[in-house]
Design a protein around this motif. Structure first.
Motif, PDB file in Angstrom:
ATOM      1  N   TRP A  67      -1.671  -1.705   1.887  1.00 33.41           N
ATOM      2  CA  TRP A  67      -1.941  -0.397   2.493  1.00 33.41           C
ATOM      3  C   TRP A  67      -2.169  -0.525   3.997  1.00 33.41           C
ATOM      4  N   CYS A  68      -2.879  -1.592   4.406  1.00 34.97           N
ATOM      5  CA  CYS A  68      -3.092  -1.807   5.842  1.00 34.97           C
ATOM      6  C   CYS A  68      -1.757  -1.886   6.569  1.00 34.97           C
ATOM      7  N   PHE A  69      -0.856  -2.733   6.029  1.00 36.65           N
ATOM      8  CA  PHE A  69       0.444  -2.909   6.681  1.00 36.65           C
ATOM      9  C   PHE A  69       1.234  -1.602   6.658  1.00 36.65           C
ATOM     10  N   THR A  70       1.141  -0.876   5.540  1.00 42.77           N
ATOM     11  CA  THR A  70       1.866   0.386   5.443  1.00 42.77           C
ATOM     12  C   THR A  70       1.381   1.356   6.516  1.00 42.77           C
ATOM     13  N   LEU A  71       0.057   1.462   6.669  1.00 42.16           N
ATOM     14  CA  LEU A  71      -0.492   2.376   7.678  1.00 42.16           C
ATOM     15  C   LEU A  71      -0.078   1.927   9.080  1.00 42.16           C
ATOM     16  N   LEU A  72      -0.146   0.624   9.327  1.00 42.71           N
ATOM     17  CA  LEU A  72       0.252   0.084  10.621  1.00 42.71           C
ATOM     18  C   LEU A  72       1.703   0.429  10.935  1.00 42.71           C
ATOM     19  N   ILE A 103       8.235   1.766   4.794  1.00 44.84           N
ATOM     20  CA  ILE A 103       6.922   2.368   4.533  1.00 44.84           C
ATOM     21  C   ILE A 103       6.962   3.349   3.368  1.00 44.84           C
ATOM     22  N   LEU A 104       8.146   3.882   3.069  1.00 43.54           N
ATOM     23  CA  LEU A 104       8.251   4.928   2.043  1.00 43.54           C
ATOM     24  C   LEU A 104       7.755   4.496   0.655  1.00 43.54           C
ATOM     25  N   PRO A 105       8.192   3.306   0.136  1.00 40.82           N
ATOM     26  CA  PRO A 105       7.864   2.981  -1.260  1.00 40.82           C
ATOM     27  C   PRO A 105       6.373   3.040  -1.570  1.00 40.82           C
ATOM     28  N   THR A 106       5.520   2.567  -0.639  1.00 40.22           N
ATOM     29  CA  THR A 106       4.088   2.568  -0.917  1.00 40.22           C
ATOM     30  C   THR A 106       3.586   3.986  -1.153  1.00 40.22           C
ATOM     31  N   LEU A 118      10.079  -1.279  -5.159  1.00 41.65           N
ATOM     32  CA  LEU A 118      10.923  -1.079  -3.985  1.00 41.65           C
ATOM     33  C   LEU A 118      10.270  -1.556  -2.696  1.00 41.65           C
ATOM     34  N   ILE A 119       8.969  -1.877  -2.779  1.00 41.61           N
ATOM     35  CA  ILE A 119       8.274  -2.308  -1.573  1.00 41.61           C
ATOM     36  C   ILE A 119       8.964  -3.529  -0.963  1.00 41.61           C
ATOM     37  N   ASP A 120       9.706  -4.236  -1.821  1.00 37.57           N
ATOM     38  CA  ASP A 120      10.412  -5.428  -1.330  1.00 37.57           C
ATOM     39  C   ASP A 120      11.413  -5.080  -0.240  1.00 37.57           C
TER      40      ASP A 120
END
Lengths: 288, 288, 288, 288
Positions: A67-72, A103-106, A118-120
């Motif tokens: 989540w941190c990386f996604t927000l970043l 960022i979409l999959p998360t 799909l996060i891959d």
């Protein structure tokens, strides 16, 4: 387009643009390096969170990290949209789509958990690593390699066409000779075997059993072992050629602006006027 | 020969000949590309119809497709016979025989179903793919490769002779050392093992068990690993040599006799005097 | 020595010598080719008579064939002894010993059947195949390869020394990390694994199981995959270099007999006297 | 520092220094060769004492041998400390630490037997083998290789970066496609598989089972098979470049300014006028 960029004063946008999209200022370079570190770390998170032992013991910290990386990356994506001269063009560009897909999959996984795999896709951001080539002395070296590859493209295509035909013919042959009872259940399996053998990989999951099959296998291996010399020879000659050209393409005539005079040339080869003395601060050119 | 070509008016024959056998007109090029697509598709049909799952569920559509391609290739074969200046010479030529072999099995299989497996002969038509080299800029590139291979042929034969002797000697040695109880049942199997090992393929279906056998194996691998440098070095030097011959001019300044001026140079790079116009009957030099 | 050669009249000895030991006359060349064919055939007999199926069904014809070749080679050996200028020197030379070893086992096996396996020594006669290099245009090509190998010998030794140290260090490391329970029973086995992996052979008989072991394995493979570039690069540069020298080392000064003038040189580089015009019947030199 | 070196008279220290640290005198060269032999022998002892059969039957002689080498290396270490101009600087240098680590474990194992496994650290002393490069004509050859490697470092890093991204992307892809049921239990295992496949090692411990997986595998193998041409081409061009720089002179005729005369030439090859004496501060040019 206007509405989006209107959220930021013009000079802020300008500065953000220089930091995010360019790499010629100290901040821009710092941003690129930091972003690359973040990408590598996020990919590393994806990789180790796939290990069963990690999934069993540390799924919560991994989820938090994700989540941190996604927000970043979301913040970075918004900043790119805000600062880009033409946000839509960025959003539809190659890197723009990859940035969004990363960022979409998360977010989607909140609604549809199945999409989490799909996060891959984030791995594709790794390709931004190639941007590091912009940063340093690597430009020149990567340039040599890509020009050599570009020059060699047709020769390599001829070679790959030749390999394809070889592989199809021998794959079929072995399907007929060895047959399904020895693992060559179909021609595609035979082709798979031929690639495994010709490239001298040799998994050993499909191997010949009959004497004739072994003889053909030996031939295919020796072929693959010798034929590797062709792409190698091509690249060797092309890299040599590019490196050599590099060594002579710096001087420009002051009269007619023709480039590419030899370091020892005294007169322009195009208009005959005298050339200035050869000066270079670069590391000594590789004269091949 | 007359009787056959008499079936078509002369100018029709002429046009057909240009379309089918040549590739310098738009129609000729189109025909060659279409034929190549048909060959690739028919080969693809042969490949996937060998998959058990396809055989079980889609044997009828596959049979129909096969007949379509057979009829198409039959029509092409007849057209070639009709338009060829010397039909018999074509029929007995390398490609003529392959073209016939590609259509025969389907017809023969009506009478003798066992012959159906021979349809795979159609794969040989893939070799027509090399004709694509006639069509485009690939001529030059394929030319470089084949001249280099031709120049290197003796060196490569010496190398292969050396490899053969190595492989026979080590295959026999391992047959004696490891013996049938470790899978080296005969000298041919030993030779098979030696090829698998020297080419660094390493299936792992026949592996040494004794300490001495493993030591020899290590030696053979290191030999194969180092010796690959020889064909690679040969091809590298030959390709370089061919590329260079293509690229270098022998232009000489009439005033100072300096050699090696670029094809696009107008003045001598050493004394500034005007050069004569560049003339060459050679194929256009490689841009590399 | 006298007594032996005294069995033949002098001119017979002379002719026999020219036929057997030299290859510049038609008879000499014929003898060499026939001998080579006999050697290859006898080796082939040894190879196929090791196949269990052949041993079971055709052991008598194989034994007869073996005796034929033994008698033939015995006759050849005696002829060599009779015609040689110094029979003892021949008998003690490299090829002389091999020629003797090739015929001895069959005779000894009459007394001691266990020695029969030694017949495989005959394979060493294959090395006479290298004599074929004397016969033809291959001299030059084999010369390029052996000069290149000779020039590269020190670089290749440095490379092999480097590889040896890598292999010992990683073999020991994996013996400690993976341990006997995963097949790395001793350091020699570890070294065997390291060679199998570094040369990218990959039998798969000893593979890492632990995560750390797999990581190290990945590193060793990538190392081997990259490091192969070194011997390849060495040989490429050396062969190129030799081929280039070949192109310029034919002319000799008539005054001082200095060799190796450039084809375009007008004056001897050693004494300054004028050189004759450059003439060559050879295939055009490869100017690299 | 004084106290330590004060144990030996100055001229003794001086002589010891020349023998131990240098290799330009006969004694110095002898010492280096003897030391290298001792290191290789001690490493050999470590290797064979790891074999279970040796451990069972000859553990005492092995232990004695180990102590002999330990005492020898201890004496050498003390001699180095005594003769070094700055003992502390030696003790903290790379080789100083390795020399200490090579003898420490045997002593420590008296107190803590578990530390005995650390004796393998002695293997690191093998790196002193590279010192042999100081002794002989190998300096020049190793120099060519290391300069070529140094020049190629950035190109090789770009290449390895490219390989890393490829390997991560395909490792992840196969983890998703094949899944844990076919052995691809996690992304790291997938990456391990990708390295095994791309480098054409092919252990066969993790292999694709699905059709799509096999197709991707074929692609990865062909990629690895072709892409090996890049590092090979890089090294080939760089070694060629270094060798050429060493071999080519910049001698110019004072009369006609023709360049590139051989180092042994006395007269200009183009106009026959006498050349000045050849002067060079460079290391002797390569003979190739």
């Amino acid at each position: 387009m206007r509405p989006l960029s209107a959220w930021l004063p013009h000079d802020w946008r300008q500065r953000l643009y220089i930091i995010i999209f360019e790499a010629d200022t100290r901040e821009g370079r710092l941003f690129d390096v930091a972003l690359l570190a973040a990408i590598v770390l996020s990919v590393f998170t994806v990789i180790i969170s796939s290990v069963p032992a990690v999934q069993a013991t540390a799924s919560l910290p991994m989820a938090i990290l994700e989540w941190c990386f996604t927000l970043l990356f979301t913040a970075e994506y918004i900043a790119r949209l805000l600062s880009a001269h033409r946000p839509l063009r960025y959003a539809l560009s190659f890197y723009g789509i990859i940035d969004l897909l990363a960022i979409l999959p998360t977010y989607l996984a909140i609604l549809v958990p199945e999409l989490h795999g799909l996060i891959d896709v984030r791995l594709l951001r790794l390709m931004r690593a190639f941007r590091i080539l912009k940063l340093t002395a690597y430009v020149n070296e990567a340039g040599v390699l890509s020009i050599a590859l570009y020059n060699a493209r047709r020769k390599i295509l001829v070679f790959l066409g030749f390999i394809s035909i070889i592989v199809v013919i021998f794959g079929t042959l072995m399907h007929i000779i060895e047959g399904p009872e020895h693992g060559f259940t179909s021609i595609p399996v035979g082709i798979y075997w031929a690639i495994v053998t010709l490239t001298t990989t040799g998994y050993g999951d499909v191997v010949p059993v009959t004497a004739l099959g072994k003889a053909i296998t030996g031939f295919v291996m020796l072929l693959g072992y010798s034929v590797i010399a062709i792409p190698t020879g091509i690249m060797g000659a092309e890299i040599h050629s590019v490196m050599r050209k590099r060594a002579i393409t710096t001087r420009t005539c002051r009269q007619c602006h023709t480039e590419g005079h030899d370091p020892d040339a005294r007169y322009c080869k195009d208009c005959g006027s005298e050339l200035g003395p050869y000066q270079s601060d670069l590391p000594p050119p590789e004269p091949s």
